[in-house]
Design a protein around this motif. Sequence first.
Motif, mmCIF file in Angstrom:
data_model
loop_
_atom_site.group_PDB
_atom_site.id
_atom_site.type_symbol
_atom_site.label_atom_id
_atom_site.label_comp_id
_atom_site.label_asym_id
_atom_site.label_seq_id
_atom_site.Cartn_x
_atom_site.Cartn_y
_atom_site.Cartn_z
ATOM 1 N N GLY A 53 26.736 18.114 111.822
ATOM 2 C CA GLY A 53 25.804 17.005 111.295
ATOM 3 C C GLY A 53 26.157 16.401 110.127
ATOM 4 N N LEU A 54 27.191 16.745 109.739
ATOM 5 C CA LEU A 54 27.947 16.372 108.499
ATOM 6 C C LEU A 54 28.746 14.867 108.931
ATOM 7 N N THR A 55 28.920 13.889 108.289
ATOM 8 C CA THR A 55 29.807 12.677 108.641
ATOM 9 C C THR A 55 30.711 12.634 107.185
ATOM 10 N N GLY A 56 31.988 12.637 107.804
ATOM 11 C CA GLY A 56 33.052 12.891 106.870
ATOM 12 C C GLY A 56 33.374 11.339 106.261
ATOM 13 N N SER A 57 33.604 11.608 104.807
ATOM 14 C CA SER A 57 34.190 10.204 104.194
ATOM 15 C C SER A 57 35.465 10.076 103.906
ATOM 16 N N GLY A 58 36.317 10.918 104.590
ATOM 17 C CA GLY A 58 37.669 10.983 104.233
ATOM 18 C C GLY A 58 38.295 10.183 105.235
ATOM 19 N N PRO A 59 39.624 9.911 105.351
ATOM 20 C CA PRO A 59 40.520 9.264 106.264
ATOM 21 C C PRO A 59 40.062 9.609 107.525
ATOM 22 N N LYS A 60 39.699 8.364 108.553
ATOM 23 C CA LYS A 60 39.494 8.666 109.897
ATOM 24 C C LYS A 60 38.267 9.607 110.037
ATOM 25 N N ALA A 91 43.019 3.487 99.936
ATOM 26 C CA ALA A 91 44.071 4.640 99.504
ATOM 27 C C ALA A 91 45.007 3.925 98.945
ATOM 28 N N LEU A 92 45.190 4.162 97.564
ATOM 29 C CA LEU A 92 46.114 3.393 96.572
ATOM 30 C C LEU A 92 47.426 3.919 96.520
ATOM 31 N N SER A 93 47.560 5.316 97.053
ATOM 32 C CA SER A 93 48.632 5.869 97.166
ATOM 33 C C SER A 93 48.842 6.613 98.288
ATOM 34 N N ALA A 94 50.037 7.173 98.663
ATOM 35 C CA ALA A 94 50.325 8.057 99.905
ATOM 36 C C ALA A 94 49.732 9.372 99.503
ATOM 37 N N GLY A 95 48.927 9.577 100.444
ATOM 38 C CA GLY A 95 48.180 11.272 100.605
ATOM 39 C C GLY A 95 46.913 11.013 99.655
ATOM 40 N N MET A 96 46.631 10.046 99.227
ATOM 41 C CA MET A 96 45.381 10.238 98.437
ATOM 42 C C MET A 96 44.074 10.374 99.402
ATOM 43 N N GLU A 97 43.308 11.174 98.635
ATOM 44 C CA GLU A 97 41.867 11.679 99.410
ATOM 45 C C GLU A 97 40.818 11.030 98.569
ATOM 46 N N ASP A 98 40.883 11.130 97.305
ATOM 47 C CA ASP A 98 39.782 10.864 96.385
ATOM 48 C C ASP A 98 40.290 10.161 95.109
ATOM 49 N N GLU A 141 41.396 6.148 88.457
ATOM 50 C CA GLU A 141 42.344 6.980 87.992
ATOM 51 C C GLU A 141 42.753 7.982 89.324
ATOM 52 N N THR A 142 43.877 7.914 89.806
ATOM 53 C CA THR A 142 44.164 8.776 90.874
ATOM 54 C C THR A 142 45.080 9.838 90.331
ATOM 55 N N ASP A 143 45.766 10.659 91.243
ATOM 56 C CA ASP A 143 46.270 11.816 90.885
ATOM 57 C C ASP A 143 47.753 11.712 90.127
#
Length: 419
Positions: free
Chosen positions: A144-151, A9-16, A40-42
């Motif tokens: 059955g889905l494994t998340g790739s987001g935070p936590k 996470a290169l900045s606060a609130g970054m998800e992708d 390239e982030t938002d």
Amino acid sequence: MPIEVVLPALSAGMEDAVIAKWLKAEGETVKKGDLLAEVETDKATMELEAEADGTLGRILVGDGKRANVNQAIALLFGEGEDASVLAGPVAPVSGAPVTAALTPAVAATKPLAAVAALAENTVRHAASPLARRLAADRGVALDGLTGSGPKGRIVRIDVERAAQSAPVVAPVSAAAAQPMSAAPKGVPPGIGPHEAVPHTSMRRTIARRLLEAKQTVPHFYLNADCDIDALLALRAEINAKRPKDERISVNDFVIRACAAALSLVPDANVVWTEEAILKLQDVDIAVAVATDGGLITPLIRQADRKSLGAISAEMKALAARARENRLKPEEFQGGGFSISNLGMYGVKSFSAIINPPQSAILAVGAGERRPVERDGQLAFATMMSVTLSVDHRAVDGALGAQLLAAFKTVIEEPMNLLV
């Protein structure tokens, strides 16, 4: 064993983010601290550093492709390792990377896939609201889905991958698959020839944050007309002896005047949170800058302690880096107050949307000659209309009025900004 390079996470609130460009090629030796890729982030394009020594053995997310935070984007081979080690376990280099499971969605093979998925997805999962809606639309079960987001949170890209990996079922007929009146997904009916420009990360974030601001922040608006003849005269005098690229702009005066006003009314220099109102000790002013991807708001830190010349030079440098997508997170995150100036486009007045969690934003219009009354006589003056948008949760009406009155006083007596 190989080491996974994950997207942090290169900045606060970054998800992708988008992997804009790999700076190392597969097979190239990498030392800890070397620059691996441009991301390239938002808000900006940032450089990703290697967290360990090794050889870049495999790039998992190529140039121009999007990856989630904590997703593995490359593999580093240790000394003596090669592609033959990929069958074994892989060690994380930072964070706890989680790869989205590409489990076929069984419900997608059934006629009532969307209904079944919607019913299944009413069970509470660690998933973003967008992921839930997308799963219901595409008939993807979250189980059955494994998340790739935070936590381990399930995010949009996890659902899209699961939908893509689902078995394709041949339609019964072309008519059943595509009703005659149906338009391509997302295109309103009746739209003629057009070019579809995909959303950038910045544009998607701007849309999300503006919607959030208008839905959740109770805006109220205060207007004032400011006589800027004295300001223009002082500016002309200052700039007469300065090189062209160092001249002071009207916007520099506005930044300094806002900082002075917040110093005079410190109770308005606040940020709203659900637990408390944060009274800021520093006066940091965010200024909207137009870029090719959208608006970004770099910060002038401690603007009340800086001269007009210092503010002008810093603002020029920040605006240049913003247009090149080279701002650092600390250069655009924070502050409690923003300025949006559209006067250079001839806009007389407008109301700006607050940038959460900030509490106010000043919309600045163009200066224009208008008839005014002075000492009972008709006269002409250069007037500039400004509109203060305020978050009523953090700043009450009377307090907002005091802040705008302080700004009007300061901007109409600009000599005070030089001391």
